[in-house]
Structure formats: C-alpha cells, structure tokens
Design a protein around this motif. Structure first.
Motif, short mmCIF file in Angstrom:
data_model
loop_
_atom_site.label_atom_id
_atom_site.label_comp_id
_atom_site.label_asym_id
_atom_site.label_seq_id
_atom_site.Cartn_x
_atom_site.Cartn_y
_atom_site.Cartn_z
N HIS A 135 15.59 1.89 -3.68
CA HIS A 135 17.02 1.95 -4.04
C HIS A 135 17.51 0.55 -4.44
CE1 HIS A 135 21.28 2.91 -3.95
NE2 HIS A 135 21.44 1.80 -3.24
N ILE A 136 17.18 -0.43 -3.63
CA ILE A 136 17.64 -1.79 -3.92
C ILE A 136 16.99 -2.31 -5.20
CG2 ILE A 136 17.52 -4.19 -3.11
CD1 ILE A 136 18.14 -3.00 -0.29
N ARG A 137 15.71 -2.13 -5.34
CA ARG A 137 15.01 -2.61 -6.54
C ARG A 137 15.53 -1.92 -7.80
NH1 ARG A 137 10.26 -2.74 -9.68
NH2 ARG A 137 9.43 -4.85 -9.77
N ASP A 138 15.77 -0.61 -7.72
CA ASP A 138 16.27 0.14 -8.88
C ASP A 138 17.67 -0.29 -9.29
OD1 ASP A 138 13.91 1.55 -8.95
OD2 ASP A 138 14.74 3.37 -8.03
N ASN A 139 18.43 -0.87 -8.36
CA ASN A 139 19.80 -1.27 -8.65
C ASN A 139 19.96 -2.78 -8.84
OD1 ASN A 139 21.61 1.23 -8.48
ND2 ASN A 139 20.22 1.45 -6.75
N LYS A 156 14.65 -6.59 -11.81
CA LYS A 156 13.73 -5.97 -10.85
C LYS A 156 12.57 -6.89 -10.46
CE LYS A 156 15.01 -1.39 -12.41
NZ LYS A 156 16.37 -1.80 -12.39
N GLU A 157 12.21 -7.81 -11.35
CA GLU A 157 11.09 -8.71 -11.05
C GLU A 157 11.44 -9.69 -9.92
OE1 GLU A 157 13.40 -10.62 -14.45
OE2 GLU A 157 12.73 -8.61 -13.95
N TRP A 158 12.71 -9.78 -9.53
CA TRP A 158 13.08 -10.64 -8.42
C TRP A 158 12.52 -10.12 -7.10
CZ3 TRP A 158 18.92 -12.25 -9.03
CH2 TRP A 158 19.05 -13.06 -10.17
N LEU A 159 12.25 -8.84 -7.04
CA LEU A 159 11.69 -8.24 -5.83
C LEU A 159 10.33 -7.66 -6.20
CD1 LEU A 159 12.23 -7.52 -2.85
CD2 LEU A 159 13.25 -5.39 -3.63
N GLY A 160 9.30 -8.19 -5.59
CA GLY A 160 7.95 -7.70 -5.88
C GLY A 160 7.78 -6.26 -5.44
N THR A 161 6.62 -5.75 -5.60
CA THR A 161 6.36 -4.37 -5.20
C THR A 161 5.31 -4.32 -4.10
OG1 THR A 161 4.70 -4.14 -6.94
CG2 THR A 161 6.94 -3.43 -7.47
N PHE A 162 5.50 -3.38 -3.21
CA PHE A 162 4.55 -3.11 -2.13
C PHE A 162 4.26 -1.62 -2.13
CE2 PHE A 162 6.34 -6.99 -0.28
CZ PHE A 162 5.21 -7.60 0.26
N SER A 163 3.02 -1.27 -1.98
CA SER A 163 2.68 0.15 -1.81
C SER A 163 2.80 0.50 -0.33
CB SER A 163 1.25 0.41 -2.29
OG SER A 163 0.32 -0.18 -1.39
N GLU A 197 2.74 -12.37 -12.56
CA GLU A 197 3.16 -11.16 -13.27
C GLU A 197 4.66 -10.90 -13.15
OE1 GLU A 197 2.16 -10.20 -9.10
OE2 GLU A 197 1.05 -11.24 -10.66
N ARG A 198 5.34 -11.50 -12.16
CA ARG A 198 6.78 -11.33 -11.98
C ARG A 198 7.58 -12.42 -12.69
NH1 ARG A 198 7.29 -11.71 -6.00
NH2 ARG A 198 9.48 -11.94 -6.50
N GLY A 199 6.91 -13.43 -13.25
CA GLY A 199 7.61 -14.53 -13.90
C GLY A 199 7.39 -15.83 -13.16
#
Length: 167
Positions: free
Chosen positions: A24-28, A32-39, A154-156
């Motif tokens: 929710h936070i990442r989508d808003n 979006k690249e400011w917050l990495g991704t975790f599985s 990859e996020r910048g």
C-alpha cells in the motif's frame, strides 16, 4: 499522532499484513524506487535469522512499521563499512502511511530500533536510503548517522550511513 498513541505489535508478526502495508505504501509513493522490494520468503528468512518487525496500528488500521535486519560482513564491506557484523545492526525499511507523515513517527521508530539493537549487544547501526529521498535522509542525519558511501544500483543512486549507538 505520536508513536506512543499507536498500538504496537512486535511478536508473531503477520507477514501477509506487513506485506499489505508495504505494498500500500509503495503503491502510493511518488517514487517507488525509494522503497526497495522484499518477497515474503526474504522477509521470513530475515525474521528467522534474527530480524524483527514492529507494526503500529491506529485502532485496526496498520499505519507504520519498522524493520531491524541483522547485518552481514559481506553487506557491510560492500558499503565501505568496516565494522563487524556481530557489533552492527541494520535499520531496514521504515514505512508510514501518507496520512500519518509529519508526526515524527520515523524518528520515533528509529529510536525503538536503536534501543532494541543496544539490548542485543550492537554498537553500530547501518542503513541506506535512495539519495533523492531527502525526507528520510534528513531524519537519518538528524538521528546521528554519517554518510559512508554512495553508489548506483537497480533502484538508482543510494546513500549508505553508519551510526555509533554505544561507545
């Protein structure tokens, strides 16, 4: 709204609920690249290896979260941090719903993580942020972290920081 006004959950974290807040936070976010991704699997592995998540709720609504991640010598060395993983913890993602931004929640959660890290024998904290995320970087610097490295991934462009929490 202060952190102490929210309900804190730290045990038996529902990873699915954490991921709902995360997504929710990442989508808003505007970037979006400011917050990495975790599985889910990565989060569960981090939790099994000594990680810890704090979830905070306004009534039943999850509004913010912080994540302590154990450091590894490999990761620290990659960021030019010359501290031992046994003495160094990592400040992982701190997330706040946009409706709750501006209440000092990020700094308050950073203090919670520091207190936890001290309680498990850490002397230093490591963290990183996207170099354009001036809001987080300002809080990181305000909390006593010092810039140790900048690099592209990859996020910048990413900035890495270290902080002494115990002499």
């Amino acid at each position: 709204m202060l952190l102490k006004d929210l309900k804190e959950i730290t045990n038996n974290i529902n990873v699915d609920e954490y991921l709902l807040l995360y997504n929710h936070i990442r989508d808003n976010m505007p970037y979006k690249e400011w917050l990495g991704t975790f599985s889910r699997e990565e989060i569960e592995n981090i939790l099994k290896s000594g990680g810890k998540i704090w979830m905070y709720y306004d009534k039943n609504l999850p509004v913010c979260s912080s994540f302590y991640i154990p450091s590894s010598n490999r990761t620290l060395k990659k960021h030019n941090v010359i501290y031992d993983e046994k003495e160094t913890g990592s400040l992982g993602p701190i997330m706040i719903r946009k409706e709750y931004v501006g209440n000092g929640l990020q700094i308050a959660m950073m203090k919670v993580i520091d207190d936890y890290a001290l309680s498990i024998g850490k002397k230093y904290m490591f963290t990183k942020a996207h170099s354009n995320n001036i809001y987080s970087i300002n809080n990181i610097l305000k909390d006593g972290y010092k810039l140790v490295d900048k690099y592209d991934n990859e996020r910048g462009n990413i900035s890495a920081f270290i902080k002494i929490i115990k002499e």
